[in-house]
Design an enzyme around this catalytic site. Structure first.
Site, PDB file in Angstrom:
ATOM      1  N   ALA A  85     -12.935   2.145   4.254  1.00 46.90           N
ATOM      2  CA  ALA A  85     -13.582   3.077   5.192  1.00 46.90           C
ATOM      3  C   ALA A  85     -12.828   3.163   6.517  1.00 46.90           C
ATOM      4  CB  ALA A  85     -15.029   2.647   5.431  1.00 46.90           C
ATOM      5  N   GLY A  86     -11.639   2.575   6.572  1.00 42.46           N
ATOM      6  CA  GLY A  86     -10.847   2.642   7.796  1.00 42.46           C
ATOM      7  C   GLY A  86     -11.329   1.711   8.886  1.00 42.46           C
ATOM      8  N   LEU A  87     -12.010   0.616   8.490  1.00 41.36           N
ATOM      9  CA  LEU A  87     -12.563  -0.326   9.473  1.00 41.36           C
ATOM     10  C   LEU A  87     -11.786  -1.637   9.524  1.00 41.36           C
ATOM     11  CD1 LEU A  87     -16.373   0.259   8.805  1.00 41.36           C
ATOM     12  CD2 LEU A  87     -14.890   1.385  10.461  1.00 41.36           C
ATOM     13  N   GLU A 125       0.588  -9.433   7.237  1.00 46.39           N
ATOM     14  CA  GLU A 125       0.396  -8.099   6.656  1.00 46.39           C
ATOM     15  C   GLU A 125       1.734  -7.404   6.384  1.00 46.39           C
ATOM     16  OE1 GLU A 125      -2.449  -4.659   5.963  1.00 46.39           O
ATOM     17  OE2 GLU A 125      -3.075  -6.341   7.191  1.00 46.39           O
ATOM     18  N   GLU A 156      -4.402   7.380  17.352  1.00 40.30           N
ATOM     19  CA  GLU A 156      -4.215   7.223  15.900  1.00 40.30           C
ATOM     20  C   GLU A 156      -2.774   7.521  15.515  1.00 40.30           C
ATOM     21  OE1 GLU A 156      -5.948   5.354  13.578  1.00 40.30           O
ATOM     22  OE2 GLU A 156      -7.637   6.556  14.264  1.00 40.30           O
ATOM     23  N   HIS A 157      -2.198   6.621  14.718  1.00 37.82           N
ATOM     24  CA  HIS A 157      -0.796   6.702  14.274  1.00 37.82           C
ATOM     25  C   HIS A 157       0.162   6.593  15.458  1.00 37.82           C
ATOM     26  CE1 HIS A 157      -1.544   7.480  10.008  1.00 37.82           C
ATOM     27  NE2 HIS A 157      -2.571   8.217  10.419  1.00 37.82           N
ATOM     28  N   ASP A 199      -4.726  -3.491  14.757  1.00 34.69           N
ATOM     29  CA  ASP A 199      -5.876  -4.041  14.046  1.00 34.69           C
ATOM     30  C   ASP A 199      -6.040  -5.531  14.307  1.00 34.69           C
ATOM     31  OD1 ASP A 199      -6.101  -1.523  13.116  1.00 34.69           O
ATOM     32  OD2 ASP A 199      -5.576  -1.964  11.041  1.00 34.69           O
TER      33      ASP A 199
END
Length: 351
Positions: A97-99, A134, A14-15, A146
């Site tokens: 929701a972070g999906l 994006e 993550e990150h 993603d």
């Protein structure tokens, strides 16, 4: 023509995706559904938002429609002659929701257009065009994770991505009697997006302080030389999180899910203490989960400041979740929601 574009969950890493790091996402069986047909002008309608828009030329609107309009623009920049279409969009992906509902929409739109107009676009190129959409058009400085996960995932596998080289490989997820769940905390703190960009900047400053061009060149010994305590913590998270992804990869190859769970908890505490992107509600849920031995591991996922937790659980979880959910409701006045996570293939066309 109908296309299904999956959301994604990230097991660990993550990150790190915007820091030349390693990530381990997988697509989930929750989809953005896109119906497309040729038309005289561009018409888009979102069933979730109950809103539509028409346009002749792709220009930015600063609304949800930019994920579609931006893909038209970017495909044209790459030499694809995108002709007008009517598009209906529906989804069972919970937003916020972070999906990664945004990447699911971008990749899905690009895939639907390319299928209908018979463009020869491979999945890797599609992911890169969606990422450009994006970053350049929508204006979110995200990493590649993603879009790659939505375009390239394979059922029953995680996707190990080296975001510096953009090389990837499939990692079998042999979960047996364990399951992955997502717990939506029901909170999303407003500082999410501004703090996300701030964290990116802090990582850049940490590299400048070390005179390094990439975190791949940074060791734990290097981090000790950083004077600024905040920059030191940010760098510490990135370097140790990359190590945790590689350790998780080895643990999965050895079918050692207890070890995978341990790394998930370690990831959470680094995100909480070093990267400082957790929040009171998420931390409450994590501590409650730790009380149960069959919860092997859990951590916050996504940008942070709310959103969801991913949990690796052995055996029955519903009764445990009911107890945790009630304690959470009493403390915060919110009911969290539980999502059983099944892996999915990347974006596909309905037969």
């Amino acid at each position: 023509m109908v296309v299904y574009s999956p959301g994604r969950a990230n097991l660990i890493g993550e990150h790190t995706d915007y820091n030349d790091g390693f990530v381990l996402p997988f697509a989930i069986k929750r989809y953005v559904k896109i119906e497309i047909e040729p038309s005289k002008k561009f018409k888009i309608f979102s069933h979730q938002l109950k809103k539509g828009i028409e346009f002749d030329t792709p220009t930015k609107t600063n609304s949800w429609a930019d994920y579609v309009i931006g893909m038209v623009q970017k495909l044209r920049e790459h030499g694809y002659e995108v002709k007008p279409f009517t598009m209906n969009i529906d989804s069972d992906l919970p937003m916020g929701a972070g999906l990664s509902s945004s990447a699911a929409l971008e990749v899905g739109v690009g895939y639907a257009i390319s299928q209908m107009m018979e463009f020869e676009i491979d999945r890797e190129e599609l992911a890169k065009i969606a990422h450009e959409c994006e970053v350049d058009f929508v204006g979110v400085r995200c990493g590649i994770m993603d879009q790659y996960a939505v375009a390239l995932s394979k059922e029953n596998h995680a996707l190990f991505i080296d975001t510096m080289t953009r090389e990837y490989k499939y990692v079998p997820l042999r979960l047996d009697d364990t399951k992955l769940y997502l717990i939506n905390s029901g909170v999303k703190h407003e500082l999410g997006s501004s703090e996300y960009n701030k964290r990116r900047h802090e990582c850049e400053l940490a590299l400048q302080a070390l005179r390094k061009s990439s975190f791949r060149e940074v060791t734990l010994e290097d981090i000790e030389k950083i004077q600024d305590p905040v920059l030191k913590k940010r760098a510490l998270h990135v370097v140790t999180e990359n190590e945790r992804v590689l350790k998780t990869l080895s643990a999965l190859e050895d079918d050692n899910l207890v070890l995978v769970g341990k790394y998930l908890y370690e990831s959470h505490y680094s995100l909480k203490d070093n990267y400082e992107v957790s929040c009171e509600e998420i931390d409450f849920l994590i501590e409650k989960l730790r009380e149960y031995s069959n919860v092997l591991g859990a951590r916050i996922v996504g940008a942070g400041f709310g959103g969801s937790i991913i949990a690796l659980v052995k055996g029955n979880f519903e009764s445990i979740f009911e107890k945790i959910s009630e304690a959470y409701r009493i403390k915060f006045g919110i009911l969290p929601t539980l999502l059983n996570v099944d892996t999915s293939n990347g974006v596909f066309r309905a037969l």
